[in-house]
Design an enzyme around this catalytic site. Sequence first.
Site, PDB file in Angstrom:
ATOM      1  N   ASP A  64       0.822  -1.214   0.000  1.00 50.16           N
ATOM      2  CA  ASP A  64       0.000   0.000   0.000  1.00 50.16           C
ATOM      3  C   ASP A  64       0.856   1.264   0.000  1.00 50.16           C
ATOM      4  O   ASP A  64       2.080   1.200   0.187  1.00 50.16           O
ATOM      5  CB  ASP A  64      -0.959  -0.006   1.208  1.00 50.16           C
ATOM      6  CG  ASP A  64      -0.301  -0.477   2.509  1.00 50.16           C
ATOM      7  OD1 ASP A  64       0.938  -0.454   2.585  1.00 50.16           O
ATOM      8  OD2 ASP A  64      -1.025  -0.860   3.432  1.00 50.16           O
ATOM      9  N   ASN A 130      -7.518  -2.649  14.549  1.00 51.81           N
ATOM     10  CA  ASN A 130      -8.903  -2.981  14.195  1.00 51.81           C
ATOM     11  C   ASN A 130      -8.982  -4.192  13.266  1.00 51.81           C
ATOM     12  O   ASN A 130     -10.026  -4.492  12.717  1.00 51.81           O
ATOM     13  CB  ASN A 130      -9.589  -1.772  13.532  1.00 51.81           C
ATOM     14  CG  ASN A 130      -8.887  -1.335  12.246  1.00 51.81           C
ATOM     15  OD1 ASN A 130      -7.980  -2.014  11.766  1.00 51.81           O
ATOM     16  ND2 ASN A 130      -9.318  -0.213  11.688  1.00 51.81           N
ATOM     17  N   HIS A 132      -7.248  -4.584  10.433  1.00 52.72           N
ATOM     18  CA  HIS A 132      -7.022  -4.366   8.996  1.00 52.72           C
ATOM     19  C   HIS A 132      -5.743  -5.078   8.528  1.00 52.72           C
ATOM     20  O   HIS A 132      -4.812  -5.281   9.301  1.00 52.72           O
ATOM     21  CB  HIS A 132      -7.008  -2.870   8.628  1.00 52.72           C
ATOM     22  CG  HIS A 132      -5.812  -2.090   9.049  1.00 52.72           C
ATOM     23  ND1 HIS A 132      -5.880  -0.775   9.464  1.00 52.72           N
ATOM     24  CD2 HIS A 132      -4.494  -2.400   9.110  1.00 52.72           C
ATOM     25  CE1 HIS A 132      -4.680  -0.331   9.744  1.00 52.72           C
ATOM     26  NE2 HIS A 132      -3.812  -1.291   9.539  1.00 52.72           N
ATOM     27  N   GLU A 137      -9.799  -1.811   5.585  1.00 50.79           N
ATOM     28  CA  GLU A 137     -10.406  -1.519   6.877  1.00 50.79           C
ATOM     29  C   GLU A 137     -11.622  -2.424   7.104  1.00 50.79           C
ATOM     30  O   GLU A 137     -12.134  -3.040   6.157  1.00 50.79           O
ATOM     31  CB  GLU A 137     -10.829  -0.046   6.907  1.00 50.79           C
ATOM     32  CG  GLU A 137      -9.689   0.951   6.706  1.00 50.79           C
ATOM     33  CD  GLU A 137      -8.768   1.092   7.931  1.00 50.79           C
ATOM     34  OE1 GLU A 137      -8.775   0.210   8.814  1.00 50.79           O
ATOM     35  OE2 GLU A 137      -8.038   2.096   8.006  1.00 50.79           O
TER      36      GLU A 137
HETATM   37  C1  F6R Z   1       1.540  -1.433   6.164  1.00 50.92           C
HETATM   38  C2  F6R Z   1       0.202  -1.987   6.288  1.00 50.92           C
HETATM   39  C3  F6R Z   1      -0.562  -1.982   7.572  1.00 50.92           C
HETATM   40  C4  F6R Z   1       0.293  -2.268   8.794  1.00 50.92           C
HETATM   41  C5  F6R Z   1      -0.564  -2.202  10.051  1.00 50.92           C
HETATM   42  C6  F6R Z   1       0.265  -2.386  11.299  1.00 50.92           C
HETATM   43  O1  F6R Z   1       2.025  -1.583   4.854  1.00 50.92           O
HETATM   44  O2  F6R Z   1      -0.320  -2.417   5.319  1.00 50.92           O
HETATM   45  O3  F6R Z   1      -1.593  -2.941   7.487  1.00 50.92           O
HETATM   46  O4  F6R Z   1       0.881  -3.527   8.684  1.00 50.92           O
HETATM   47  O5  F6R Z   1      -1.215  -0.961  10.103  1.00 50.92           O
HETATM   48  O6  F6R Z   1       1.098  -1.275  11.457  1.00 50.92           O
HETATM   49  P1  F6R Z   1       2.241  -1.263  12.556  1.00 50.92           P
HETATM   50  O7  F6R Z   1       3.221  -2.307  12.171  1.00 50.92           O
HETATM   51  O8  F6R Z   1       2.839   0.126  12.487  1.00 50.92           O
HETATM   52  O9  F6R Z   1       1.579  -1.559  13.862  1.00 50.92           O
END
Ligand code: F6R
Length: 238
Positions: A64, A130, A132, A137
């Site tokens: 992403d 959450n 995701h 989401e």
């Molecule tokens: C990042 C991504 C997100 C993160 C998730 C956890 O490319 O796609 O899904 O993996 O938000 O983020 P952290 O590791 O910062 O807790």
Amino acid sequence: MTIQLLSIQNIDQLYEKAFSILKEQQNTGAKNFGLATGGTMIPLYKYIRNSALDFSHCNSVNLDEYVGLPKSHPQSYFSFMRKHVFNTKPFGITYLPNGETANPEEEAKRYETTLKSLEIDLQLLGVGENGHIGFNEPGTSFTSETHVVTLTNSTRKANARFFHTIDDVPRKAITMGIASIMRAKQILLIAVGAKKRPAIQALLHGEITEMIPVTVLKKHGNVIVLTDLGFKNTNHDD
Ligand code: F6R
């Protein structure tokens, strides 16, 4: 379907294990690596940077990118990947959605077409508080392909730690869809820290539901979950 749960409470050992899984994949011929950003990946990328592995004959495909941040912004995923991986360990081709595009919808389509021309051997995933995955989401269809998302307040709040203020966190992103992620041959999900407990609890013990996107991984036959959360090491069957 089976999820292989590896519960390792020592953080250094956990990341050593993650690195060894990646290394073994590379040794056995994996060519296309699906990469993620976020705090969870930083220690793993340090292992990669400090290793002797050569990825110049491999390709990387990122999950992403924020929409509207210039590539040069330190919090763009383009910059993140350069800093934590590519400046030290260049890959052959590195694919990332272009968040600078004037037409994010078109860019999402273009990225999906690229993804369909590749087979991802190993996809790294973190998970949001959450549930995701990527920026899919809660409520995202399991059939979704790469698309533009409006980030939830909970995700923007969680990511505000990387920006000066929450107002600086972009409101939109382009993300691989859930169906795009599920095409990977193998998935390695890393979840570290108490905030991730509800998501992992739902994945291991809850129903499969679009309201908790990570639960889709129960439908994939080849997932490793690596966590420090103290869940019991086991193979989880549906
Ligand atoms: C990042 C991504 C997100 C993160 C998730 C956890 O490319 O796609 O899904 O993996 O938000 O983020 P952290 O590791 O910062 O807790």
